[in-house]
Design a protein around this motif. Structure first.
Motif, PDB file in Angstrom:
ATOM      1  N   ASP A  87     -19.021 -25.656  45.367  1.00 39.46           N
ATOM      2  CA  ASP A  87     -18.277 -26.575  44.496  1.00 39.46           C
ATOM      3  C   ASP A  87     -16.783 -26.315  44.493  1.00 39.46           C
ATOM      4  OD1 ASP A  87     -20.689 -27.748  43.723  1.00 39.46           O
ATOM      5  OD2 ASP A  87     -21.005 -26.274  42.130  1.00 39.46           O
ATOM      6  N   PHE A  88     -16.327 -25.332  45.262  1.00 36.02           N
ATOM      7  CA  PHE A  88     -14.907 -24.961  45.232  1.00 36.02           C
ATOM      8  C   PHE A  88     -13.997 -26.155  45.554  1.00 36.02           C
ATOM      9  CE2 PHE A  88     -15.440 -20.126  46.111  1.00 36.02           C
ATOM     10  CZ  PHE A  88     -15.824 -19.970  44.786  1.00 36.02           C
ATOM     11  N   ALA A  89     -14.309 -26.857  46.636  1.00 40.92           N
ATOM     12  CA  ALA A  89     -13.445 -27.958  47.098  1.00 40.92           C
ATOM     13  C   ALA A  89     -13.348 -29.055  46.046  1.00 40.92           C
ATOM     14  CB  ALA A  89     -13.996 -28.536  48.398  1.00 40.92           C
TER      15      ALA A  89
ATOM     16  N   ASP B 281     -21.708 -16.845  45.653  1.00 39.29           N
ATOM     17  CA  ASP B 281     -22.611 -17.680  46.446  1.00 39.29           C
ATOM     18  C   ASP B 281     -23.052 -18.916  45.664  1.00 39.29           C
ATOM     19  OD1 ASP B 281     -24.397 -18.020  48.854  1.00 39.29           O
ATOM     20  OD2 ASP B 281     -25.912 -17.899  47.285  1.00 39.29           O
ATOM     21  N   ARG B 282     -23.235 -18.738  44.358  1.00 33.56           N
ATOM     22  CA  ARG B 282     -23.684 -19.859  43.537  1.00 33.56           C
ATOM     23  C   ARG B 282     -22.583 -20.894  43.319  1.00 33.56           C
ATOM     24  NH1 ARG B 282     -27.078 -19.301  37.859  1.00 33.56           N
ATOM     25  NH2 ARG B 282     -27.401 -21.539  37.532  1.00 33.56           N
ATOM     26  N   MET B 283     -21.325 -20.458  43.280  1.00 33.06           N
ATOM     27  CA  MET B 283     -20.215 -21.358  42.972  1.00 33.06           C
ATOM     28  C   MET B 283     -19.494 -21.870  44.213  1.00 33.06           C
ATOM     29  SD  MET B 283     -18.547 -19.284  39.736  1.00 33.06           S
ATOM     30  CE  MET B 283     -17.337 -20.571  39.443  1.00 33.06           C
TER      31      MET B 283
ATOM     32  N   ALA C 126     -20.554  -5.261  43.001  1.00 34.37           N
ATOM     33  CA  ALA C 126     -20.539  -5.960  44.294  1.00 34.37           C
ATOM     34  C   ALA C 126     -21.675  -6.974  44.381  1.00 34.37           C
ATOM     35  CB  ALA C 126     -20.635  -4.949  45.434  1.00 34.37           C
ATOM     36  N   LEU C 127     -22.855  -6.584  43.926  1.00 34.61           N
ATOM     37  CA  LEU C 127     -24.010  -7.480  43.969  1.00 34.61           C
ATOM     38  C   LEU C 127     -23.803  -8.692  43.066  1.00 34.61           C
ATOM     39  CD1 LEU C 127     -26.872  -8.111  44.934  1.00 34.61           C
ATOM     40  CD2 LEU C 127     -27.738  -6.692  43.053  1.00 34.61           C
ATOM     41  N   VAL C 128     -23.353  -8.449  41.841  1.00 37.61           N
ATOM     42  CA  VAL C 128     -23.111  -9.545  40.897  1.00 37.61           C
ATOM     43  C   VAL C 128     -22.033 -10.477  41.436  1.00 37.61           C
ATOM     44  CG1 VAL C 128     -22.225 -10.111  38.597  1.00 37.61           C
ATOM     45  CG2 VAL C 128     -23.873  -8.244  38.873  1.00 37.61           C
ATOM     46  N   SER C 129     -20.979  -9.906  42.015  1.00 33.71           N
ATOM     47  CA  SER C 129     -19.888 -10.718  42.564  1.00 33.71           C
ATOM     48  C   SER C 129     -20.383 -11.647  43.661  1.00 33.71           C
ATOM     49  CB  SER C 129     -18.778  -9.816  43.107  1.00 33.71           C
ATOM     50  OG  SER C 129     -18.218  -9.026  42.087  1.00 33.71           O
ATOM     51  N   LEU C 130     -21.179 -11.104  44.569  1.00 30.89           N
ATOM     52  CA  LEU C 130     -21.686 -11.912  45.673  1.00 30.89           C
ATOM     53  C   LEU C 130     -22.629 -13.010  45.179  1.00 30.89           C
ATOM     54  CD1 LEU C 130     -22.329  -9.158  48.368  1.00 30.89           C
ATOM     55  CD2 LEU C 130     -20.545 -10.906  48.376  1.00 30.89           C
TER      56      LEU C 130
ATOM     57  N   PHE D 278     -13.472 -12.659  40.386  1.00 29.99           N
ATOM     58  CA  PHE D 278     -12.443 -13.360  39.615  1.00 29.99           C
ATOM     59  C   PHE D 278     -11.878 -14.557  40.382  1.00 29.99           C
ATOM     60  CE2 PHE D 278     -12.155  -9.264  37.271  1.00 29.99           C
ATOM     61  CZ  PHE D 278     -12.383  -9.776  36.006  1.00 29.99           C
ATOM     62  N   SER D 279     -11.894 -14.493  41.718  1.00 30.72           N
ATOM     63  CA  SER D 279     -11.415 -15.641  42.491  1.00 30.72           C
ATOM     64  C   SER D 279     -12.328 -16.842  42.275  1.00 30.72           C
ATOM     65  CB  SER D 279     -11.338 -15.287  43.978  1.00 30.72           C
ATOM     66  OG  SER D 279     -12.630 -15.121  44.542  1.00 30.72           O
ATOM     67  N   ALA D 280     -13.636 -16.594  42.210  1.00 28.51           N
ATOM     68  CA  ALA D 280     -14.590 -17.678  41.974  1.00 28.51           C
ATOM     69  C   ALA D 280     -14.475 -18.209  40.549  1.00 28.51           C
ATOM     70  CB  ALA D 280     -16.014 -17.190  42.240  1.00 28.51           C
ATOM     71  N   LEU D 281     -14.374 -17.306  39.592  1.00 31.23           N
ATOM     72  CA  LEU D 281     -14.270 -17.722  38.192  1.00 31.23           C
ATOM     73  C   LEU D 281     -12.965 -18.471  37.936  1.00 31.23           C
ATOM     74  CD1 LEU D 281     -15.609 -14.522  36.359  1.00 31.23           C
ATOM     75  CD2 LEU D 281     -16.822 -16.675  36.775  1.00 31.23           C
TER      76      LEU D 281
END
Length: 251
Positions: free
Chosen positions: A246-248, A241-243, A233-237, A154-157
């Motif tokens: 682009d965070f910054a 990793d994919r996103m 856990a696997l899906v989250s990682l 959820f942090s990535a999304l």
């Protein structure tokens, strides 16, 4: 591992910020589970009764609430870890995974305080633990992994889709109702119990209760829930990793 000092620093910082400028401070970690347990105990021992076998309902409710409150608080804190630390994310390099994991670890302190309350209540009800209690930390660790995994996702999304901050409280509320936090899985048929086990929390909650109170383990439910935790856990990682790169730019 190379950034473990930063991880511990951020975890302690998150813990301090959580109670900064509060009137009663860490006492909230005691008040929330105690009051919730008292309300549930009045409702489900006076008006509606659940069969919790030989476990007094206050103990049953508190044991479920402790892990649920930890999961809820950790996921909520981790989901906003990037949005709430924009300057740190955009100006300093470090493994981004540290942020949601640090937010999760900061919530462990409240959980440990709650477990102390549970131990005191067990003494009050004269509920002596058996050798099975040695397995209780395994289910706490499973709850920690689940909270960290979901919080990371959820942090990535939340960086890309700000709708997460509005949808997450609703999703967590539904998740609580779909988990045996304040009701036993014995009210469900075997078929529905298997379906519910796809939700990772039933196996964790029921396994923790069995370990603490010395009741038989439902290994099928625990096994299915463990697989669910691993998948989450696997899906989250993978999503993280994919996103991550682009965070910054997106934040």
């Amino acid at each position: 591992w190379n950034y473990r000092e930063l991880l511990s620093f951020l975890a302690v910082r998150n813990l301090k910020i959580g109670y900064k400028q509060t009137a009663i401070g860490v006492a909230w970690a005691v008040l929330q589970p105690v009051v919730s347990t008292a309300i549930l105990s009045v409702i489900f021992t006076s008006f509606a009764r659940f069969d919790t076998r030989d476990v007094p309902y206050p103990l049953f409710a508190l044991s479920g609430l402790l892990l649920w409150l930890f999961t809820h608080t950790a996921i909520t804190a981790a989901s906003g870890s990037f949005v709430g630390n924009t300057n740190l994310v955009t100006k300093v390099y470090f493994p981004r995974l540290i942020m949601p994991v640090a937010a999760t670890l900061a919530c462990v302190v409240d959980l440990l305080i709650g477990l102390g309350i549970l131990a005191g209540l067990m003494i009050w009800f004269q509920a002596a633990p058996t050798a099975q209690v040695l397995l209780a930390p395994l289910f706490v660790i499973l709850a920690l992994i689940l909270a960290a995994a979901a919080g990371t996702l959820f942090s990535a999304l939340n960086v890309r889709f700000r709708d997460v901050q509005f949808a997450l409280p609703f999703l967590l509320q539904v998740w609580m109702l779909a988990s045996p936090v304040f009701y036993p899985t014995t009210i469900l048929s075997d078929k529905w119990r298997t379906v519910f086990a796809v939700n990772p929390l039933p196996g964790i909650l029921e396994g923790f209760r069995s370990a603490v109170f010395g009741t038989p383990f439902d290994w099928r439910t625990i096994g299915i829930s463990c697989v669910s935790v691993a998948v989450i856990a696997l899906v989250s990682l993978l999503v993280f990793d994919r996103m991550e790169d682009d965070f910054a730019d997106m934040i």
